[in-house]
Write a protein that holds these residues in place. Structure first.
Motif, PDB file in Angstrom:
ATOM      1  N   CYS A 199      24.073 122.653 121.291  1.00 19.98           N
ATOM      2  CA  CYS A 199      23.167 123.678 120.764  1.00 19.98           C
ATOM      3  C   CYS A 199      23.996 124.583 119.857  1.00 19.98           C
ATOM      4  O   CYS A 199      25.021 125.116 120.274  1.00 19.98           O
ATOM      5  CB  CYS A 199      22.574 124.487 121.931  1.00 19.98           C
ATOM      6  SG  CYS A 199      21.903 126.092 121.456  1.00 19.98           S
ATOM      7  N   CYS A 202      24.277 128.536 121.196  1.00 23.43           N
ATOM      8  CA  CYS A 202      25.243 128.991 122.202  1.00 23.43           C
ATOM      9  C   CYS A 202      26.478 128.094 122.254  1.00 23.43           C
ATOM     10  O   CYS A 202      27.412 128.368 122.994  1.00 23.43           O
ATOM     11  CB  CYS A 202      24.575 129.049 123.583  1.00 23.43           C
ATOM     12  SG  CYS A 202      24.039 127.437 124.178  1.00 23.43           S
ATOM     13  N   CYS A 223      16.968 124.950 124.701  1.00 25.49           N
ATOM     14  CA  CYS A 223      18.328 124.752 125.195  1.00 25.49           C
ATOM     15  C   CYS A 223      18.372 125.196 126.656  1.00 25.49           C
ATOM     16  O   CYS A 223      17.915 126.286 126.980  1.00 25.49           O
ATOM     17  CB  CYS A 223      19.305 125.574 124.358  1.00 25.49           C
ATOM     18  SG  CYS A 223      20.946 125.693 125.093  1.00 25.49           S
ATOM     19  N   CYS A 226      20.752 128.594 126.686  1.00 28.18           N
ATOM     20  CA  CYS A 226      20.379 129.888 126.088  1.00 28.18           C
ATOM     21  C   CYS A 226      18.870 130.016 125.856  1.00 28.18           C
ATOM     22  O   CYS A 226      18.415 131.046 125.355  1.00 28.18           O
ATOM     23  CB  CYS A 226      21.134 130.106 124.773  1.00 28.18           C
ATOM     24  SG  CYS A 226      20.632 128.980 123.451  1.00 28.18           S
TER      25      CYS A 226
HETATM   26 ZN   LIG Z   1      21.830 127.112 123.487  1.00 27.46          ZN
END
Ligand SMILES: [Zn+2]
Length: 236
Positions: A199, A202, A223, A226
């Motif tokens: 991702c 993050c 995600c 996050c």
């Molecule tokens: Zn993330």
């Protein structure tokens, strides 16, 4: 689904740009405030100097009156001398004259001291007055410049707000809420790309199966680390 994802990405792009413009706007407002605060500070210094000068002048005027009074005392006592008959009285009057003359001299010393302080305060005030005029003109010019750029910035923001509203309207209500919640909780970044199995919001790795499913599954995914919404551009 692809259409919604594209809408979200457009929205994110717009909000990111809007953030930049809003930051620019805030910087302009902050600058104006700093300029005004500096002028206020100078004005306060000038006012305080003017106050000190006025008090000193009053004190000096009192000393001048007292000095005139002592002058009269000296003259009156000296005027009495020719009519004096006794030695004792003569000595007493001479003493009076001496005392008055000494007071007169002390008062003059005090008046001169105040003169010195006054001339230093006046010079200080003159300098600050000049600074206030110069800085005031510069600040006015700069504030007018900022005001002028604010007009453009505000127009830009209004256009963005309208376009943003249009994009939001096209999204289902639940997705809109999710987006706005993420925007407020995730530092203005609600939808991010997933690339190379991670991702990009993050920078955590996504479960491989989940990452692969982003290319095929027909639903918007988040995600697991996050919670940001994810999109992919091309298979790795
Ligand atoms: Zn993330």
């Amino acid at each position: 689904m692809q259409k919604q994802l594209q809408l979200l990405r457009d929205l994110q792009e717009m909000d990111t740009e809007k953030n930049v413009v809003e930051t620019e706007r805030q910087a302009g407002l902050d600058e104006q405030q700093v300029l005004k605060a500096e002028l206020d500070r100078l004005q306060q210094m000038v006012d305080s100097l003017a106050g000190e000068i006025s008090v000193l002048k009053d004190e000096q005027a009192e000393l001048v009156s007292a000095k005139a009074l002592e002058q009269e005392n000296v003259e009156r006592s000296e005027g009495r001398l020719p009519q004096i008959k006794t030695q004792k009285e003569y000595v007493a009057v001479l003493k009076e004259v001496d005392t008055a003359k000494k007071l007169f001299k002390d008062l003059q010393t005090n008046i001169d001291a105040k003169d010195e302080i006054l001339s230093s305060l006046n010079a200080d005030k003159e300098e600050k007055d000049g600074e206030l005029t110069t800085n005031g003109e510069q600040a006015d010019a700069r504030c007018a410049e900022v005001d002028a750029s604010m007009v453009a910035v505000n127009k830009k923001l209004a256009v963005m707000e309208r376009q943003r509203g249009g994009l939001l309207e096209e999204l289902p209500k639940s997705l809109r809420k999710r987006y706005e919640l993420l925007m407020s909780r995730r530092a203005g970044l609600a939808i991010v790309e997933a690339r190379g199995g991670a991702c990009l919001g993050c920078h955590m790795h996504l479960p491989p199966q989940m990452f692969n499913s982003l290319f095929v599954l027909d639903e918007i995914q988040s995600c697991p680390h996050c919670s940001r919404l994810l999109f992919v551009t091309a298979p790795d």
